[in-house]
Write a protein that holds these residues in place. Structure first.
Motif, mmCIF file in Angstrom:
data_model
loop_
_atom_site.group_PDB
_atom_site.id
_atom_site.type_symbol
_atom_site.label_atom_id
_atom_site.label_comp_id
_atom_site.label_asym_id
_atom_site.label_seq_id
_atom_site.Cartn_x
_atom_site.Cartn_y
_atom_site.Cartn_z
ATOM 1 N N LEU A 54 6.945 -34.035 -10.170
ATOM 2 C CA LEU A 54 7.506 -33.069 -11.107
ATOM 3 C C LEU A 54 6.941 -31.445 -10.780
ATOM 4 O O LEU A 54 6.155 -31.507 -9.813
ATOM 5 N N THR A 56 5.979 -27.084 -11.861
ATOM 6 C CA THR A 56 5.925 -26.317 -13.290
ATOM 7 C C THR A 56 6.758 -25.037 -13.369
ATOM 8 O O THR A 56 6.593 -24.158 -13.955
ATOM 9 N N PHE A 97 12.505 -30.457 -18.444
ATOM 10 C CA PHE A 97 11.289 -30.046 -19.199
ATOM 11 C C PHE A 97 11.485 -28.450 -19.439
ATOM 12 O O PHE A 97 12.146 -27.806 -18.563
ATOM 13 N N TYR A 106 2.435 -29.525 -21.915
ATOM 14 C CA TYR A 106 1.743 -30.684 -20.890
ATOM 15 C C TYR A 106 1.866 -31.987 -21.174
ATOM 16 O O TYR A 106 1.704 -32.791 -20.358
ATOM 17 N N TYR A 109 4.702 -33.660 -19.596
ATOM 18 C CA TYR A 109 4.421 -34.179 -18.238
ATOM 19 C C TYR A 109 3.391 -35.066 -17.869
ATOM 20 O O TYR A 109 4.034 -36.182 -17.217
ATOM 21 N N VAL A 117 2.138 -33.153 -9.535
ATOM 22 C CA VAL A 117 2.918 -32.193 -9.980
ATOM 23 C C VAL A 117 2.766 -30.933 -8.967
ATOM 24 O O VAL A 117 1.639 -30.405 -8.612
ATOM 25 N N MET A 137 -3.201 -30.930 -16.947
ATOM 26 C CA MET A 137 -2.669 -32.243 -16.501
ATOM 27 C C MET A 137 -3.498 -33.536 -16.321
ATOM 28 O O MET A 137 -2.718 -34.447 -16.091
#
Length: 352
Positions: A54, A56, A97, A106, A109, A117, A137
């Motif tokens: 993933l 951000t 997301f 978060y 995630y 990430v 995270m």
């Protein structure tokens, strides 16, 4: 049942249970993790085998999709129905997301359980900012990658992510396309005398009265493709979009206007004041293609690679032919977006 047989069966059950419930431990020759140095200079321990990733921010999300779509665990923000036609079905319905002004979720995630990430960073960024993200995270490793707001600096990030995700050869293929297009455009526009460079205004917002001057990552393709950015205004950090007046635009006399707003493109065509600019008068107002991601800006990321030949073509049509542009667009969508454009799709993107 005789006692020796019962003993043998008990031993067999214990052995089978141990085989199915005990994980294979890492050994010096077969470790489960390795330590890398990310693009912010941080030492990060990541899994040797990476299945799901993933990010951000939109730029690193797009990088992952381009390089290793099967490893992408979700999109940033929701992709519109019109955009999904350019994304293979296997990747259209990935989880989304939140992105934008809302605080990051978060917990979402962490619940998705990615192997790592990616967090966007800028050259020289304070690594402690990434540590704040890492703390939120939990045990999921956060790897900083250059979010490439620099349109002439995509290769290092493509190569870094490609190596990390085990697709180094694919990364080199994408880099070859990018560097070939960039080099050709820069070489040809370098021959244009300063007095002959096209005067360009980047019109942002529905009224066209926000812009970004030369030096801004949001308007960088004008500089890259040999245009003269006429905006004489303050360079705004972050999201840019410096407010200007219509009187200023009229004084700057742009010969070409680039906009990401369809509302403005329609407004300018029918507005008497905007028609005083050479760009509107000569019908050289160009709405940037934006499917599945914008070719020119927002985000100012790797999605702009296809915008390099597009911008070069609209600024200098005698140097860059329509056939050349169409070939570059088809190749980009095949290589980067995993999609073969039909003639109708190509026409909808390029407006013919």
């Amino acid at each position: 049942m005789p006692k020796p047989i019962r003993i043998l069966m008990t031993v067999a059950v214990v052995v089978m249970a141990a085989m199915t419930t005990t994980p294979v431990a890492a050994t010096p020759t077969h470790p489960l993790t390795r330590t890398i140095t990310d693009m912010a200079g941080r030492k990060v321990q990541v899994p040797v085998t990476i299945h799901t990733v993933l990010a951000t921010a939109p730029p690193p999300t797009t990088f992952v999709y381009m390089l290793a779509p099967d490893k992408l665990g979700g999109w940033l923000g929701r992709i519109s129905k019109n955009d999904t036609q350019f994304i293979p079905k296997a990747y259209r319905d990935l989880p989304t997301f939140g992105w934008g002004r809302r605080a990051m979720n978060y917990e979402a995630y962490i619940a998705a359980r990615p192997d790592l990430v990616f967090a966007g960073c800028e050259p020289g960024m304070d690594p402690s900012r990434a540590e704040l993200t890492q703390a939120k995270m939990g045990t999921i490793p956060v790897v900083c990658v250059d979010d490439t707001r620099n349109a002439v600096g995509y290769a290092p990030t493509l190569r870094f992510i490609g190596n990390l995700l085990g697709v180094a050869d694919r990364a080199e293929v994408l880099i070859r396309y990018y560097e070939t297009v960039l080099d050709e455009v820069r070489r040809k526009v370098a021959t244009i005398a300063e007095k002959d460079r096209v005067r360009v205004y980047y019109a942002e917002g529905n009224n066209g009265l926000s812009t970004d001057p030369s030096g801004s990552p949001h308007a960088q393709l004008i500089d890259v493709c040999g245009g003269l950015n006429v905006a004489d205004c303050q360079l705004a950090a972050g999201s840019g979009m410096t407010p200007v007046t219509l009187e200023s635009v009229l004084m700057w006399r742009p010969e070409v206007i680039i906009t990401t707003s369809q509302a403005f493109a329609m407004h300018a065509a029918g507005n008497a004041s905007w028609q005083k600019t050479p760009a509107v008068k000569n019908r050289r107002v160009h709405l940037t293609p934006s499917q599945p991601f914008n070719w020119f800006d927002r985000p100012p990321g790797v999605n702009r690679i296809v915008g390099i030949p597009w911008t070069a073509r609209i600024l200098y049509p005698t140097l860059f032919s329509q056939a050349w542009l169409e070939g570059k667009v088809r190749e980009f969508y095949s290589l980067y977006y995993h999609h073969t454009l039909s003639e109708a799709e190509l026409g909808s993107l390029l407006g013919f």
